[in-house]
Write an enzyme that holds these catalytic residues in place. Structure first.
Site, PDB file in Angstrom:
ATOM      1  N   SER A 286      16.294  80.447   0.562  1.00  0.00           N
ATOM      2  CA  SER A 286      17.654  80.852   1.142  1.00  0.00           C
ATOM      3  C   SER A 286      18.357  81.423  -0.221  1.00  0.00           C
ATOM      4  O   SER A 286      18.798  80.422  -0.920  1.00  0.00           O
ATOM      5  CB  SER A 286      18.616  79.644   1.937  1.00  0.00           C
ATOM      6  OG  SER A 286      17.862  79.559   2.871  1.00  0.00           O
TER       7      SER A 286
ATOM      8  N   LYS B 218      20.090  85.451   6.428  1.00  0.00           N
ATOM      9  CA  LYS B 218      20.157  83.977   6.448  1.00  0.00           C
ATOM     10  C   LYS B 218      21.440  83.510   6.126  1.00  0.00           C
ATOM     11  O   LYS B 218      22.034  82.638   6.859  1.00  0.00           O
ATOM     12  CB  LYS B 218      19.205  83.775   5.325  1.00  0.00           C
ATOM     13  CG  LYS B 218      19.164  82.111   5.305  1.00  0.00           C
ATOM     14  CD  LYS B 218      18.589  81.285   6.798  1.00  0.00           C
ATOM     15  CE  LYS B 218      18.764  79.879   6.539  1.00  0.00           C
ATOM     16  NZ  LYS B 218      17.848  79.213   5.596  1.00  0.00           N
TER      17      LYS B 218
ATOM     18  N   LYS C 276      25.874  75.800  -0.666  1.00  0.00           N
ATOM     19  CA  LYS C 276      25.127  76.850  -1.336  1.00  0.00           C
ATOM     20  C   LYS C 276      25.174  78.082  -0.578  1.00  0.00           C
ATOM     21  O   LYS C 276      25.629  79.324  -1.041  1.00  0.00           O
ATOM     22  CB  LYS C 276      23.991  76.516  -1.922  1.00  0.00           C
ATOM     23  CG  LYS C 276      23.259  77.416  -2.882  1.00  0.00           C
ATOM     24  CD  LYS C 276      22.192  78.232  -2.030  1.00  0.00           C
ATOM     25  CE  LYS C 276      20.943  77.290  -1.259  1.00  0.00           C
ATOM     26  NZ  LYS C 276      20.102  78.219  -0.994  1.00  0.00           N
TER      27      LYS C 276
END
Length: 293
Positions: free
Chosen positions: A95, A170, A239
Site C-alpha cells: 500500500s 487502495k 499511513k
C-alpha cells in the site's frame, strides 16, 4: 513446480500466506525479507532464500514486493535497478504512495523493465484464504502477464488503469473504510448513551441501510468481543490516510467527511493507541465505558 522462479520480497503477516499460495500453486519461489526468520515458514515449504533484493532480481524475472510503505519500496527497487532488463516485471503489492510509484516506474522502464502496482484489500484473513481484492495499475499487457500469479493470491482482481492507479484506488478504499468505522463508532456511542445495547445496535444496523464493513465484520469480529485484533495496525491505516490527504491535495479537492476520519486517526497516533490495531480508534471515540470516554 514450474521451472521459472518467481521472486517475492516481504514475508510479513500478509506476504507469507500470499507467497505460500504461489508455492501451493506449483511456483518456484526465491524470497527475501529484512529478517530471514520471517521467511522461515516459506523456506520450510520449499522456497529458496536470497540474501538481498538484487540477488532476487538476478534469479527471477518476475519479482513481487509487499513491504511496509513507499520508503521500503524505493529502497528495494533501487537495489534491484542495476540488474533489471527487458524481461523483468516488478509487481508491487505494497500500500504505497501513487506519486512515488509513478517515479519508480519511470526508473524501472529506463532499464527496459516493467512495473505494475497491485495493492490488496482483505486483511490477513483474506491473504490466508486467497480471497483478496487486488487493484492493479499498469499497462494491460503487464497486467495480463501477472494475472495468473495474482489469481493464486486473490479472488477479485481489477485492472484500474495506468501505473499508480492501483495504489490510488487502495488509499481511496482505505479512507472510506476508516470513515465507515469512525462514523459507525460515533453512532454506536450515541446509541449506548441512549440506553441501547451496542451488540443489539450493531445487529440492527447490519441488516439496515446504515450497514458497512464496520457493522458486518469489524464490530462483530474485533470490537464487540473485546479483542481489537483485526490484524491491520493503527500506523498502517494512518499511513494510508495521510496518503489519501496527499492525493486529495494533488488533485485539488478538500475532503470534509473523510477528513474527519483522518483527524480521528491522527489523534489516535498522537497517544497510547499508536502502537495498536486500527480498530482501537473506537476507544478514542468513546466506545468504552458505556459510551463515556
Amino acid at each position: 513446480m514450474t521451472s521459472e522462479p518467481i521472486g517475492f520480497i516481504g514475508t510479513g503477516r500478509m506476504g507469507t500466506p500470499m507467497a505460500g499460495h504461489l508455492l501451493t500453486g506449483g511456483r518456484t519461489l526465491v524470497v527475501h525479507d529484512a529478517r530471514r526468520e520471517a521467511a522461515a515458514p516459506l523456506l520450510d515449504q520449499g522456497a529458496q532464500w536470497m540474501d538481498s533484493p538484487i540477488d532476487v532480481a538476478r534469479r527471477a524475472k518476475t519479482v513481487i514486493t509487499i513491504v511496509p510503505a513507499s520508503r521500503e519500496v524505493e529502497a528495494v527497487v533501487g537495489a534491484m535497478l542495476p540488474v533489471l532488463g527487458p524481461d523483468h516485471l516488478l509487481v508491487d503489492m505494497t500500500s504505497a504512495d501513487p506519486s512515488s510509484t509513478r517515479r519508480l516506474a519511470k526508473e524501472v522502464e529506463a532499464r527496459g523493465a516493467r512495473m505494475i502496482d497491485a495493492p490488496v484489500s482483505g486483511g490477513v484473513g483474506g491473504a490466508q484464504r486467497a480471497t483478496l481484492a487486488i487493484m492493479v495499475g499498469g499497462a494491460a499487457a503487464d497486467f495480463e502477464r501477472a494475472r495468473p500469479l495474482l489469481a493464486l493470491m486473490g479472488k477479485n482482481i481489477f485492472h484500474v488503469g495506468g501505473v499508480g492507479t492501483g495504489h490510488a484506488m487502495k488509499i481511496v478504499n482505505n479512507v472510506l473504510s476508516a470513515s465507515c468505522l469512525t462514523a459507525t463508532a460515533e453512532a454506536i456511542v450515541v446509541a449506548m448513551r441512549a440506553g441501547i445495547d451496542p451488540k443489539r445496535a450493531v445487529d440492527i444496523i447490519a441488516v439496515s441501510s446504515g450497514r458497512s464493513d464496520a457493522t458486518l465484520r469489524k464490530f462483530p469480529e474485533f470490537i464487540l468481543p473485546g479483542g481489537f485484533n483485526s490484524g491491520f495496525a493503527m500506523a498502517l491505516m494512518d499511513k494510508d490516510l495521510r496518503g489519501f490527504a496527499k492525493l486529495a491535495e494533488e488533485v485539488g479537492y478538500e475532503p470534509r467527511v473523510t477528513g474527519a476520519a483522518i483527524r480521528w486517526f491522527r489523534d489516535a497516533m498522537a497517544g497510547t493507541l499508536a502502537s495498536g490495531d486500527h480498530v482501537e480508534v473506537v476507544k478514542l471515540i468513546g466506545y468504552l465505558e458505556g459510551g463515556h470516554s
